[in-house]
Design a protein around this motif. Structure first.
Motif, PDB file in Angstrom:
ATOM      1  N   GLU A  16      10.818   0.970   0.290  1.00  0.00           N
ATOM      2  CA  GLU A  16      10.054  -0.120   0.898  1.00  0.00           C
ATOM      3  C   GLU A  16       9.549  -1.085  -0.160  1.00  0.00           C
ATOM      4  O   GLU A  16       9.586  -2.294   0.024  1.00  0.00           O
ATOM      5  N   LYS A  17       9.084  -0.522  -1.277  1.00  0.00           N
ATOM      6  CA  LYS A  17       8.590  -1.349  -2.381  1.00  0.00           C
ATOM      7  C   LYS A  17       9.729  -2.174  -2.967  1.00  0.00           C
ATOM      8  O   LYS A  17       9.572  -3.365  -3.230  1.00  0.00           O
ATOM      9  N   GLU A  20      10.631  -4.988  -0.659  1.00  0.00           N
ATOM     10  CA  GLU A  20       9.631  -6.071  -0.737  1.00  0.00           C
ATOM     11  C   GLU A  20       9.830  -6.900  -2.000  1.00  0.00           C
ATOM     12  O   GLU A  20       9.723  -8.128  -1.981  1.00  0.00           O
ATOM     13  N   GLN A  21      10.133  -6.234  -3.117  1.00  0.00           N
ATOM     14  CA  GLN A  21      10.407  -6.941  -4.369  1.00  0.00           C
ATOM     15  C   GLN A  21      11.664  -7.801  -4.239  1.00  0.00           C
ATOM     16  O   GLN A  21      11.699  -8.942  -4.720  1.00  0.00           O
ATOM     17  N   LYS A  23      12.927  -9.057  -1.492  1.00  0.00           N
ATOM     18  CA  LYS A  23      12.606 -10.174  -0.602  1.00  0.00           C
ATOM     19  C   LYS A  23      11.831 -11.243  -1.358  1.00  0.00           C
ATOM     20  O   LYS A  23      12.111 -12.438  -1.247  1.00  0.00           O
ATOM     21  N   SER A  24      10.885 -10.810  -2.153  1.00  0.00           N
ATOM     22  CA  SER A  24      10.078 -11.739  -2.945  1.00  0.00           C
ATOM     23  C   SER A  24      10.950 -12.528  -3.920  1.00  0.00           C
ATOM     24  O   SER A  24      10.797 -13.747  -4.070  1.00  0.00           O
TER      25      SER A  24
END
Length: 177
Positions: A16-17, A20-21, A23-24
Motif C-alpha cells: 500500500e505504501k 501510494e509512493q 501514485k505520488s
C-alpha cells in the motif's frame, strides 16, 4: 503486540505504501507535463516499483482521466507542428519513442493532409529565406541547407526540394522589385 505481529502488519502495509509512493511520483510527473502511459511505466520501472503496483496505479490514473495517450498524441502533434515545424514522419517517430500505439499515432496525424504539410514547409523556408543574403552562385549551397533543414524535421526529400526551389525563386523575384 508481538514482534512477529508487528512485522506481519508492516509487510501488509508495504504494498500500500509503495502504491501510494508510485501514485505520488506519477502525479508529480504529470504536473510538469502530460505523459504517456509508457513514459510513466518506464519511470516507475526505473525506480524499481513492482509491475503489479505500477499497473494498478496506472490503471487508476487512466480511469481517472489523468493518463490519455490519444489526447497526449493530439496535443503533441499540434504543439510540435506549430512550434517546431515538424512533418508527419518526424511526429510519428517522436510519438513512437514516447510509447504511443501506432493506431493512436495514425489518428493524431490524420488531420494533416499533404497540402497542410506543404504549406508548413513553405512557411519554414520563407522564414529562413528572409534572414539569408542571396548572393549569386550560392543557390546550390543554400538549397542543400534548406532541404536538409526540412528533411531533419520530417518532410520528404522530393517535397522539400520542390518547396525550396519555388520559394527561392519567389524570394529572388521579391527582392528584385
Amino acid at each position: 503486540m508481538t514482534s512477529s505481529q508487528r512485522q506481519s502488519t508492516s509487510e501488509d502495509q508495504q504494498p500500500e505504501k509503495r502504491a501510494e509512493q508510485a501514485k505520488s511520483l506519477c502525479l508529480r510527473l504529470l504536473t510538469a507535463r502530460a505523459r504517456t502511459r509508457s513514459e510513466l511505466e518506464a519511470q516507475l520501472a526505473k525506480r524499481e516499483y513492482p509491475d503489479d503496483v505500477s499497473a494498478a496505479v496506472l490503471d487508476r490514473l487512466t480511469k481517472a482521466g489523468l493518463i490519455d495517450d490519444a489526447d497526449f498524441a493530439e496535443q503533441w502533434v499540434r504543439s510540435r507542428r506549430a512550434h517546431a515545424g515538424k512533418g508527419k514522419r518526424a511526429l510519428a517517430a517522436e510519438l513512437r519513442t514516447k510509447g504511443v500505439d501506432d493506431q493512436i499515432i495514425a489518428s493524431a496525424l490524420a488531420d494533416i493532409d499533404a497540402d497542410a504539410e506543404r504549406e508548413r514547409a513553405e512557411q519554414l523556408v520563407q522564414s529562413k529565406l528572409r534572414r539569408e543574403t542571396l548572393a549569386d552562385g550560392d543557390d546550390l549551397k543554400l538549397m542543400r541547407r534548406l532541404v536538409g533543414m526540412l528533411a531533419r524535421r520530417g518532410y520528404s526529400q522530393g517535397m522539400a526540394a520542390d518547396v525550396v526551389r519555388m520559394e527561392l525563386d519567389a524570394e529572388r523575384r521579391r527582392r528584385a522589385v
